[in-house]
Design a protein around this motif. Structure first.
Motif, PDB file in Angstrom:
ATOM      1  N   MET A 192       0.666  -1.265  -0.074  1.00 13.58           N
ATOM      2  CA  MET A 192       0.137   0.044  -0.032  1.00 13.58           C
ATOM      3  C   MET A 192       0.823   1.213  -0.104  1.00 13.58           C
ATOM      4  O   MET A 192       1.990   1.361   0.759  1.00 13.58           O
ATOM      5  CB  MET A 192      -1.114  -0.010   1.153  1.00 13.58           C
ATOM      6  CG  MET A 192      -1.895  -1.129   1.318  1.00 13.58           C
ATOM      7  SD  MET A 192      -2.997  -1.227   2.638  1.00 13.58           S
ATOM      8  CE  MET A 192      -3.943   0.059   2.495  1.00 13.58           C
ATOM      9  N   PRO A 194       0.415   5.553   0.021  1.00 12.24           N
ATOM     10  CA  PRO A 194      -0.657   6.671   0.491  1.00 12.24           C
ATOM     11  C   PRO A 194      -1.423   7.550  -0.701  1.00 12.24           C
ATOM     12  O   PRO A 194      -2.416   7.743  -0.632  1.00 12.24           O
ATOM     13  CB  PRO A 194       0.079   7.692   1.468  1.00 12.24           C
ATOM     14  CG  PRO A 194       1.649   7.568   0.703  1.00 12.24           C
ATOM     15  CD  PRO A 194       1.848   6.129   0.375  1.00 12.24           C
ATOM     16  N   THR A 245      -3.522   2.323  -3.214  1.00 13.32           N
ATOM     17  CA  THR A 245      -3.875   3.262  -2.093  1.00 13.32           C
ATOM     18  C   THR A 245      -4.969   2.570  -1.147  1.00 13.32           C
ATOM     19  O   THR A 245      -5.190   1.328  -0.955  1.00 13.32           O
ATOM     20  CB  THR A 245      -4.487   4.465  -2.690  1.00 13.32           C
ATOM     21  OG1 THR A 245      -5.769   4.054  -3.496  1.00 13.32           O
ATOM     22  CG2 THR A 245      -3.499   4.924  -3.717  1.00 13.32           C
ATOM     23  N   ARG A 246      -5.333   3.380  -0.262  1.00 12.61           N
ATOM     24  CA  ARG A 246      -6.306   2.994   1.047  1.00 12.61           C
ATOM     25  C   ARG A 246      -7.431   2.048   0.471  1.00 12.61           C
ATOM     26  O   ARG A 246      -7.629   1.047   1.276  1.00 12.61           O
ATOM     27  CB  ARG A 246      -6.613   4.069   1.844  1.00 12.61           C
ATOM     28  CG  ARG A 246      -7.827   5.262   1.032  1.00 12.61           C
ATOM     29  CD  ARG A 246      -8.203   6.003   1.980  1.00 12.61           C
ATOM     30  NE  ARG A 246      -9.079   6.899   1.125  1.00 12.61           N
ATOM     31  CZ  ARG A 246      -8.655   8.133   0.872  1.00 12.61           C
ATOM     32  NH1 ARG A 246      -7.434   8.589   0.817  1.00 12.61           N
ATOM     33  NH2 ARG A 246      -9.458   9.106  -0.128  1.00 12.61           N
ATOM     34  N   VAL A 261       2.843  -1.380   4.513  1.00 10.37           N
ATOM     35  CA  VAL A 261       2.082  -0.108   4.482  1.00 10.37           C
ATOM     36  C   VAL A 261       3.381   1.002   4.230  1.00 10.37           C
ATOM     37  O   VAL A 261       3.717   1.089   5.235  1.00 10.37           O
ATOM     38  CB  VAL A 261       0.981   0.415   5.519  1.00 10.37           C
ATOM     39  CG1 VAL A 261       0.489   1.662   5.428  1.00 10.37           C
ATOM     40  CG2 VAL A 261       0.104  -0.757   5.840  1.00 10.37           C
ATOM     41  N   GLU A 264       3.619   4.866   6.243  1.00  9.01           N
ATOM     42  CA  GLU A 264       2.416   4.585   7.328  1.00  9.01           C
ATOM     43  C   GLU A 264       1.873   5.661   7.846  1.00  9.01           C
ATOM     44  O   GLU A 264       0.895   6.009   8.334  1.00  9.01           O
ATOM     45  CB  GLU A 264       2.877   3.495   7.986  1.00  9.01           C
ATOM     46  CG  GLU A 264       4.038   4.041   9.059  1.00  9.01           C
ATOM     47  CD  GLU A 264       3.341   4.402  10.344  1.00  9.01           C
ATOM     48  OE1 GLU A 264       2.102   4.340  10.848  1.00  9.01           O
ATOM     49  OE2 GLU A 264       3.817   5.555  11.308  1.00  9.01           O
ATOM     50  N   SER A 268      -3.204  10.348   4.243  1.00  5.59           N
ATOM     51  CA  SER A 268      -4.071   9.871   3.120  1.00  5.59           C
ATOM     52  C   SER A 268      -4.672   8.662   3.412  1.00  5.59           C
ATOM     53  O   SER A 268      -5.511   8.137   2.708  1.00  5.59           O
ATOM     54  CB  SER A 268      -3.283  10.015   1.702  1.00  5.59           C
ATOM     55  OG  SER A 268      -2.723  11.248   1.689  1.00  5.59           O
ATOM     56  N   TYR A 269      -4.084   7.788   4.425  1.00  3.70           N
ATOM     57  CA  TYR A 269      -4.484   6.509   4.533  1.00  3.70           C
ATOM     58  C   TYR A 269      -5.916   6.732   5.211  1.00  3.70           C
ATOM     59  O   TYR A 269      -6.544   5.644   5.397  1.00  3.70           O
ATOM     60  CB  TYR A 269      -3.524   5.729   5.396  1.00  3.70           C
ATOM     61  CG  TYR A 269      -2.345   5.043   4.698  1.00  3.70           C
ATOM     62  CD1 TYR A 269      -2.526   4.337   3.483  1.00  3.70           C
ATOM     63  CD2 TYR A 269      -1.068   5.520   4.986  1.00  3.70           C
ATOM     64  CE1 TYR A 269      -1.603   3.586   2.765  1.00  3.70           C
ATOM     65  CE2 TYR A 269       0.036   4.894   4.077  1.00  3.70           C
ATOM     66  CZ  TYR A 269      -0.359   4.265   3.183  1.00  3.70           C
ATOM     67  OH  TYR A 269       0.681   3.500   2.361  1.00  3.70           O
ATOM     68  N   LYS A 270      -6.469   7.845   5.705  1.00  6.83           N
ATOM     69  CA  LYS A 270      -7.588   7.968   6.639  1.00  6.83           C
ATOM     70  C   LYS A 270      -8.513   8.699   5.527  1.00  6.83           C
ATOM     71  O   LYS A 270      -8.341   9.818   4.851  1.00  6.83           O
ATOM     72  CB  LYS A 270      -7.306   8.751   7.674  1.00  6.83           C
ATOM     73  CG  LYS A 270      -8.758   9.422   8.482  1.00  6.83           C
ATOM     74  CD  LYS A 270      -8.915   8.086   9.256  1.00  6.83           C
ATOM     75  CE  LYS A 270      -9.700   8.385  10.588  1.00  6.83           C
ATOM     76  NZ  LYS A 270     -11.255   8.497  10.170  1.00  6.83           N
ATOM     77  N   SER A 278      -9.290   4.081   8.775  1.00 11.07           N
ATOM     78  CA  SER A 278      -8.015   4.180   8.588  1.00 11.07           C
ATOM     79  C   SER A 278      -7.542   2.901   8.082  1.00 11.07           C
ATOM     80  O   SER A 278      -7.636   1.881   8.502  1.00 11.07           O
ATOM     81  CB  SER A 278      -7.059   4.417   9.888  1.00 11.07           C
ATOM     82  OG  SER A 278      -5.834   4.200   9.783  1.00 11.07           O
ATOM     83  N   ALA A 279      -6.866   3.186   6.685  1.00  8.16           N
ATOM     84  CA  ALA A 279      -6.518   1.908   6.040  1.00  8.16           C
ATOM     85  C   ALA A 279      -5.153   1.207   6.826  1.00  8.16           C
ATOM     86  O   ALA A 279      -5.022   0.169   6.634  1.00  8.16           O
ATOM     87  CB  ALA A 279      -6.089   2.131   4.738  1.00  8.16           C
ATOM     88  N   ARG A 280      -4.400   2.166   7.336  1.00  7.93           N
ATOM     89  CA  ARG A 280      -3.107   1.543   8.050  1.00  7.93           C
ATOM     90  C   ARG A 280      -3.766   0.511   9.504  1.00  7.93           C
ATOM     91  O   ARG A 280      -3.407  -0.364   9.543  1.00  7.93           O
ATOM     92  CB  ARG A 280      -2.325   2.730   8.651  1.00  7.93           C
ATOM     93  CG  ARG A 280      -1.120   2.329   9.279  1.00  7.93           C
ATOM     94  CD  ARG A 280      -0.508   3.508  10.313  1.00  7.93           C
ATOM     95  NE  ARG A 280      -1.500   3.947  10.990  1.00  7.93           N
ATOM     96  CZ  ARG A 280      -1.630   5.164  11.961  1.00  7.93           C
ATOM     97  NH1 ARG A 280      -0.671   6.085  11.375  1.00  7.93           N
ATOM     98  NH2 ARG A 280      -2.363   5.399  12.720  1.00  7.93           N
TER      99      ARG A 280
END
Length: 704
Positions: A192, A194, A245-246, A261, A264, A268-270, A278-280
């Motif tokens: 992943m 961002p 991306t996310r 990730v 991390e 942008s991961y949110k 939150s993708a992280r």
């Protein structure tokens, strides 16, 4: 479709956010299905796609038989979404306070909803079903890379890879993928990044290493057909590596065995609309779910991840859940750039660039080297102003100013999009002398053109200046072509916003300058210093990436507060020192990551209506919980603050207010949010709150 005695199923369908429709709907099914299968259903007067969630033993007692409707058919040719995927979606919906159907259906490619079985069969027929991976050897590894890979082999993770810019973190990911594929020919990896603009660069490198057939990308810049093709390849297991991306965190990958990730820390991961996940954080949850190692990596980790990877104390207690891996050195003999601070108090008043920086830029250009200037404000100037009557270019629909764009002589609101021609004279008093206040990237580009007009490159040609920001890259393919020009050496001085500071491997840049970073030092947002430090460290990392040039690479910071501790830590490239200071301040103030937060936001026609709903919910919720002995403890464990206007109070004629919930216990906060939903529906339906347009809950918000 196998005939079977009629039975009943629970299905997740896309329902409007905050509607009274339940999380799952029950349907009668005259044929056999499995959990995770996609089915077509009647919903109101429409036919919609749904995900089978559970098979019921008997008809629900609370529903009359006449109220149950029949499933129309199954989307054939697709294996069911597996139990891990269903559990990931269910967790995301519960934790981020959204409906199950909304999260499940938005995680699927949009085109899947519109295909019949024949059309889907044609798409599946075109799929490349070979699992060909042609691994090409990578470069020799540094001792630090070897150590980190050995630690990953013996540890369980999640891992936080803290490596300086240029230390070779990407090669560690690729080696981890290579080892995974060598150990299991069926295995899949998720990488992943961002932002979309970093995807092509990494995609090229991953494809060169493992072959184009093994890799698919997933991001919002793809066409619906491309997204469907990539999703089908991942779902069937044909794609061994998914790069995205996310949104890629929800990719169906039955054989997932590694999640990386990159960067991390990046906000942008949110997700900032709809289900605000939150993708992280979901990557860490998904790794645990599928027993897949998770590698979070950054030169400037988020304070949440840094705190979670803290080493144990002297007694072996209080250590974090993550394992910290260290790569402090740049590859080869490369050095990190020298940081120079310029005191703008000693420069001529209203100077945009210091005389020292201009001289340094000239010297670099004449040597044939590249420079990069960072100014995090696009447009020519943030405001147009009349000195006679005080008029400013305010947006009539938002509590913001319209930005002056000189290129097309427009005033543009960056919040609602309202665009108008620049008036010939002040709209209030008729004064023809209206002037810009402040500076944006367009003005910086123009100013550099004037300052460096006499400067020649080694071949005797004039200096070439380029600007990369959201305005210059609006057209499809513009960003790729502009980045290619920088990489090929066709640009001498690059001007841009934060999008040029992230992750790009510019080999010829030897000087990076932050033109005006002071605003974030005194922001009301407690995360602003963390974001500024990350941005400046990342920007500095673009300089001297070629080891031969690293000794003369420099990062310049122009500031009216050059002795600020943040810049002192930056000068030493000392992220741990900065993190220690910030965490001490956050601990004293009981802010994340020490505590946990959620925001309840209301949008209404008036600010009073928005705040009235939030304050009524607060009063009702606290009264309801206090009255029950089983829930009284939540009132003391979760602080609910009074409603306040958002910092951007009005957007597109909609007034916005917010209410903060905060607790040292994540569990207590989640329980409070569960009770909050029923109270919200009760209060929202009261006649006095008719002026409210919408409301939303943001769990672990990135900006307050």
């Amino acid at each position: 479709m196998t005939e079977h005695p009629t039975h009943w199923i629970n299905v997740a369908v896309q329902t409007p956010a905050h509607s009274a429709v339940g999380a799952l709907l029950t349907y009668r099914c005259p044929f056999w299905v499995h959990p995770g299968q996609l089915v077509r259903l009647p919903l109101g007067s429409r036919e919609v796609l749904g995900v089978v969630w559970a098979i019921l033993d008997e008809a629900p007692a609370h529903m009359p038989a006449a109220a149950l409707r029949d499933v129309l058919g199954v989307l054939e040719g697709l294996s069911p979404l597996n139990a891990h995927w269903l559990q990931l979606v269910q967790f995301a919906a519960q934790y981020y306070q959204r409906s199950l159907g909304e999260v499940a259906l938005s995680a699927l490619p949009p085109q899947l909803r519109d295909l019949n079985n024949e059309q889907l069969a044609r798409r599946l027929k075109k799929q490349n079903t070979e699992r060909v991976v042609q691994t090409r050897p990578g470069p020799a590894l540094s001792p630090e890379q070897i150590t980190v890979l050995e630690q990953m082999k013996t540890g369980t993770g999640p891992f936080l890879l803290f490596g300086s810019t240029g230390s070779g973190k990407t090669e560690v990911y690729l080696q981890a993928v290579e080892r995974m594929l060598a150990a299991d020919p069926q295995a899949q990896a998720l990488l992943m990044v961002p932002e979309i603009n970093l995807t092509p660069q990494l995609e090229e490198r991953v494809q060169a290493r493992f072959g184009a057939e093994a890799v698919v990308s997933m991001h919002s810049g793809m066409t619906p057909a491309q997204r469907l093709k990539a999703w089908l390849a991942a779902h069937a297991g044909h794609a061994r590596i998914v790069l995205g991306t996310r949104m890629a965190i929800f990719a169906s990958m039955p054989q997932l065995q590694l999640i990386v990730v990159d960067e991390e820390h990046d906000p942008s991961y949110k997700q900032q609309e709809g289900a605000r996940y939150s993708a992280r954080d979901l990557a860490v949850y998904r790794g645990r779910l599928q027993n897949a190692p998770v590698l979070l990596a950054s030169a400037t980790p988020s304070l949440e991840s840094w705190h979670l990877s803290r080493p144990p104390d002297a007694d072996g207690q209080n250590g974090g859940r993550y394992q910290r891996l260290l790569m402090p050195s740049r590859i080869g003999t490369g050095l990190l750039p020298k940081v120079r601070r310029v005191d703008m108090n000693k420069q001529p008043r209203r100077a945009l660039l210091s005389t020292q920086l201009v001289a340094a830029l000239q010297e670099r250009v004449e040597r044939g080297e590249q420079c990069m200037l960072l100014l995090n404000r696009r447009g020519y100037a943030p405001v147009l102003h009349c000195a006679d009557c005080g008029w400013k270019s305010e947006c009539p629909h938002c509590s913001a100013f319209r930005v002056f764009h000189k290129i097309d002589r427009s005033l543009r609101c960056h919040h609602c999009g309202l665009t108008e021609r620049v008036p010939r004279a002040c709209p209030e008093c008729g004064n023809a002398d209206i002037a810009p206040i402040g500076r944006g990237t367009e003005q910086l580009e123009e100013h550099l053109g004037e300052l460096l007009a006499h400067v020649l490159r080694p071949d005797g040609t004039p200096v070439r200046i380029a600007r990369i920001d959201a305005d210059s890259t609006r057209l499809k393919g513009a960003l790729e072509s502009q980045l290619a020009q920088v990489h090929s050496g066709e640009v001498d001085v690059l001007v841009g916003t934060q999008m040029i500071a992230k992750g790009h491997d510019f080999r010829r840049i030897t000087l990076v300058a932050a033109v005006n970073p002071d605003a974030a030092l005194f922001s009301s947002d407690f995360r602003a210093p963390e974001r500024l430090f990350a941005l400046l460290m990342q920007a500095a990392g673009r300089a001297g990436r070629d080891a031969a040039q690293s000794a003369r690479s420099e990062m310049w910071v122009q500031s009216f507060h050059p002795t600020h501790p943040l810049f002192a830590a930056l000068k030493q490239h000392d992220y741990p020192a900065f993190a220690a200071t910030e965490l001490a301040e956050r601990t004293a103030a009981e802010l994340p990551p020490i505590s946990h937060q959620a925001l309840l936001r209301a949008d209404a026609r008036t600010q009073d209506a928005a705040q009235a709903l939030l304050n009524a919910v607060r009063a009702s919720l606290e009264a309801q919980l206090s009255a029950d002995a089983a829930t009284q403890y939540l009132v003391s464990q979760v602080s609910i603050y009074p409603a306040v206007p958002m910092s951007m109070q009005r957007v597109a004629n909609v007034e916005r207010a917010q209410m903060l919930l905060e607790s040292p216990s994540r569990m207590a906060l989640q329980k409070m949010l569960w009770h909050l939903h029923s109270v919200l529906h009760q209060v929202r339906n009261q006649p006095e709150h008719k002026g409210v347009i919408r409301w939303l809950v943001d769990v672990d918000p990135q900006a307050i």
